[in-house]
Design an enzyme around this catalytic site. Sequence first.
Site, PDB file in Angstrom:
ATOM      1  CE  LYS A 156      35.607  79.350   2.333  1.00 50.06           C
ATOM      2  NZ  LYS A 156      36.146  80.701   2.048  1.00 50.06           N
ATOM      3  CE  LYS A 158      39.216  77.271   3.874  1.00 48.42           C
ATOM      4  NZ  LYS A 158      39.554  78.158   2.737  1.00 48.42           N
ATOM      5  CG  ASP A 183      37.741  77.550  -0.329  1.00 50.71           C
ATOM      6  OD1 ASP A 183      38.081  77.267  -1.495  1.00 50.71           O
ATOM      7  OD2 ASP A 183      38.266  78.461   0.327  1.00 50.71           O
ATOM      8  CG  ASP A 232      39.314  82.819  -3.169  1.00 51.63           C
ATOM      9  OD1 ASP A 232      39.728  83.993  -3.354  1.00 51.63           O
ATOM     10  OD2 ASP A 232      39.504  82.218  -2.104  1.00 51.63           O
ATOM     11  CE  LYS A 254      39.188  84.858   0.272  1.00 53.44           C
ATOM     12  NZ  LYS A 254      40.159  83.729   0.294  1.00 53.44           N
ATOM     13  CG  ASP A 306      35.221  82.274   9.472  1.00 48.69           C
ATOM     14  OD1 ASP A 306      35.966  82.826   8.631  1.00 48.69           O
ATOM     15  OD2 ASP A 306      35.142  81.039   9.595  1.00 48.69           O
TER      16      ASP A 306
END
Length: 335
Positions: A156, A158, A183, A232, A254, A306
């Site tokens: 992933k 950033k 992301d 998100d 989440k 993670d």
Amino acid sequence: MTSSQMTGRLPMLVARIERWPIAGAFTISRGAKTEAVTVVAEISRGGHAGRGECVPYPRYGETVEATLAAIEAMREPFAGGLDREGLQALMPPGAARNALDCALLALEAKTAGQRAWDLLGRPAPAPCVTAYTISLGTPEAMAAATARVAQRGLLKIKLGGDGDGMRIAAVRAAAPECELIVDANEAWTADNLEPNLAACAAAGVTLVEQPLPAGKDEALAQIRRPIAVCADESVHDRKSLAGLRDRYDAVNIKLDKTGGLTEAMAMADAAQALGFQIMVGCMVATSLSMAPAMLLTPQARFVDLDGPLLLVRDRDDGLRYESSLIYPPEAALWG
């Protein structure tokens, strides 16, 4: 805690703040941090105890101190018999409710002598591939960080706005075989949305998470999206799903946003019914935060749990990680 308190009929609630150093720094478009600050709730009754961990998030107006106070304010309702269903009505979604909801679930499972997934009638989680996060930096720094973990199956990345095309190209060159997800943490604009999506598509990125700021993401409905886009910050619980169908292809669930596993499971079912792909995500935290989220992994296309891998150390009885594989929690940790 005395033996009489532990064996009493009424639940006992305690909460505390914990600090966990991050290995290096964790950097996204909104800044960097060097420690994960969590709040842990523990509920005891009848000789059993259940724990839940949450991460208050300033992006949603949460502070560690206010979250701790909100949890401690629930002592009297719990002493009066408050259960998980009542908790959903009494507290809003967010970090504080997450810690309490997960603590209650763990306590229920221990009291019943069952694993949490059996108690809830959900599929047992199996080992699965989790993403590993590459922090935001220069293209050269991100490529170097990527090269060190290029053997992992899912990364992933950033991103942060200007220069993202060069960043993702550098990452792809450093990890030609990895599946990549991105992301942007709300850092893109309507002007650079399409060029950045095109750069990600050219690099073979599978998914782009929250490219535009929540509440200012109308442009996503007005373009042809070359790759899947995941909400998100724009999505929190079931109530926020219906308005996103024309803008997003996936949603990141989440537990700190939904206010616990109870709402997260209902949200996952509702999201699937609406045709969204599901991503299970996390804040940077210990295995105690990740463990309840493992119950969502059988429904998830993407797993991003993670958090403990980014810490200097995890708590005792933490989740088992083998390279990119994450294993379900043992009962000593949660559930």
